[in-house]
Structure formats: structure tokens, C-alpha cells
Design an enzyme around this catalytic site. Structure first.
Site, mmCIF file in Angstrom:
data_model
loop_
_atom_site.group_PDB
_atom_site.id
_atom_site.type_symbol
_atom_site.label_atom_id
_atom_site.label_comp_id
_atom_site.label_asym_id
_atom_site.label_seq_id
_atom_site.Cartn_x
_atom_site.Cartn_y
_atom_site.Cartn_z
ATOM 1 N N PHE A 220 45.372 38.696 35.173
ATOM 2 C CA PHE A 220 45.957 37.372 34.962
ATOM 3 C C PHE A 220 45.734 36.460 36.161
ATOM 4 O O PHE A 220 45.663 35.244 36.033
ATOM 5 C CB PHE A 220 47.458 37.481 34.647
ATOM 6 C CG PHE A 220 48.314 37.846 35.817
ATOM 7 C CD1 PHE A 220 48.938 36.872 36.574
ATOM 8 C CD2 PHE A 220 48.495 39.179 36.182
ATOM 9 C CE1 PHE A 220 49.717 37.207 37.660
ATOM 10 C CE2 PHE A 220 49.277 39.524 37.257
ATOM 11 C CZ PHE A 220 49.895 38.536 38.013
ATOM 12 N N LYS A 221 45.584 37.037 37.340
ATOM 13 C CA LYS A 221 45.395 36.232 38.563
ATOM 14 C C LYS A 221 44.076 35.464 38.552
ATOM 15 O O LYS A 221 43.925 34.490 39.282
ATOM 16 C CB LYS A 221 45.463 37.121 39.800
ATOM 17 C CG LYS A 221 46.834 37.709 40.024
ATOM 18 C CD LYS A 221 46.818 38.629 41.225
ATOM 19 C CE LYS A 221 48.111 39.406 41.307
ATOM 20 N NZ LYS A 221 48.080 40.401 42.355
ATOM 21 N N ASP A 222 43.127 35.897 37.730
ATOM 22 C CA ASP A 222 41.847 35.190 37.651
ATOM 23 C C ASP A 222 42.047 33.730 37.278
ATOM 24 O O ASP A 222 41.280 32.866 37.708
ATOM 25 C CB ASP A 222 40.924 35.840 36.607
ATOM 26 C CG ASP A 222 40.379 37.179 37.051
ATOM 27 O OD1 ASP A 222 40.341 37.448 38.271
ATOM 28 O OD2 ASP A 222 39.993 37.966 36.159
#
Length: 157
Positions: free
Chosen positions: A122-124
């Protein structure tokens, strides 16, 4: 004619309240990563959005919507609009889904998929843009000639 507050970017301060980490520009925040007092940077103000703007955004692609929303916080005084659009477009191109973060129906529940980035995390979503902003500020000398380090959220968060 827009007021000066509408033409200037939002400033940011640390959640820990350290005076030296208050009213920083977007450029400063990107180049610092985490605040020196170990807090997170948050906007000092939140731009307003009219009902008409929200309606006009309904049919936009993820990238175009991101430009509109980020453009509320980051004005021409920090990143020219054309460059902002380029940064967002390049960031979104790293995702496998055309919608970047598609919403899908899973057994009658609408689910936002945040795993279509290069690392499947999700950090992408944030870090693809952060890296491109960081690169832009380095290229334009916006780090005031000081050595800097790229900081993101700690692992496991």
C-alpha cells in the site's frame, strides 16, 4: 482575482510541536522526510473544495484527480502545475492497474485495492510520488545545497 493565500502552497508542521519544525514548505518537508523532533508533518490548513469542483472531478482519471487534489496543497510557488502533472503521471505509470487503486466488488463489499504498485504494498501509492518529488527538488536545487536523506514510514506500519 485570487487572494495571496490561494496562490501560496500550504505549510506543514510537526505533530510534536517543535518550534523549529513549524510552518515548513512542501519542499522542505519532502526533503526532510520525518520531522527532526521525530513527529510527522501535517498541513497547517486544509484548502477548501467547492461542491462544483467535486462534481467536476467525478469523471477524472486517478492521475488527473490526484493533480487536482495535490494542486490544492502544492501551488505554482513550489511546483509548476505542468511539472506536478508530469510527476503524478510518471508515478501512476508504475502501477499495474489502469485505475492505480481500483475499487472492486468482493462478495457485495466494495474494496479498495492498494497492491498494484511495484512492490505490491500500500505504501507504493505515496512513495512513488514522494520519490518523484524528491528527484524534482534535487534536480532544481530546492534542497538548498544540503545533503539530505529520503525518509518514509517505518517498516511494518
Amino acid at each position: 482575482m485570487s487572494s495571496s493565500s490561494e496562490s501560496k502552497s500550504v505549510t506543514y508542521s510537526s505533530t510534536r510541536g517543535c518550534p523549529s519544525q513549524h510552518d515548513l514548505s512542501f519542499r522542505e518537508v519532502v526533503m526532510r522526510g520525518l520531522a527532526h523532533d521525530r513527529g510527522l508533518f501535517v498541513p497547517n490548513t486544509f484548502p477548501s473544495v467547492t461542491k462544483e469542483e467535486v462534481e467536476s472531478w467525478r469523471s477524472l482519471s486517478y492521475a488527473d484527480l490526484a493533480v487536482e487534489v495535490i494542486g490544492k496543497y502544492v501551488k505554482e510557488d513550489e511546483v509548476p502545475r505542468e511539472k506536478l502533472a508530469d510527476i503524478v503521471t510518471r508515478s501512476c505509470a508504475a502501477f499495474r492497474a489502469i485505475d492505480v487503486t481500483p475499487v472492486v466488488d468482493v462478495g457485495g463489499h466494495m474494496v479498495l485495492e492498494l497492491f498494484h504498485g511495484p512492490t505490491f504494498a500500500f505504501k507504493d501509492v505515496a512513495l512513488q510520488m514522494l520519490g518523484n518529488f524528491f528527484e524534482y527538488f534535487l534536480e532544481t536545487g530546492s534542497h538548498d545545497g544540503r545533503p539530505t536523506g529520503l525518509g518514509g514510514p517505518p517498516r511494518g506500519t
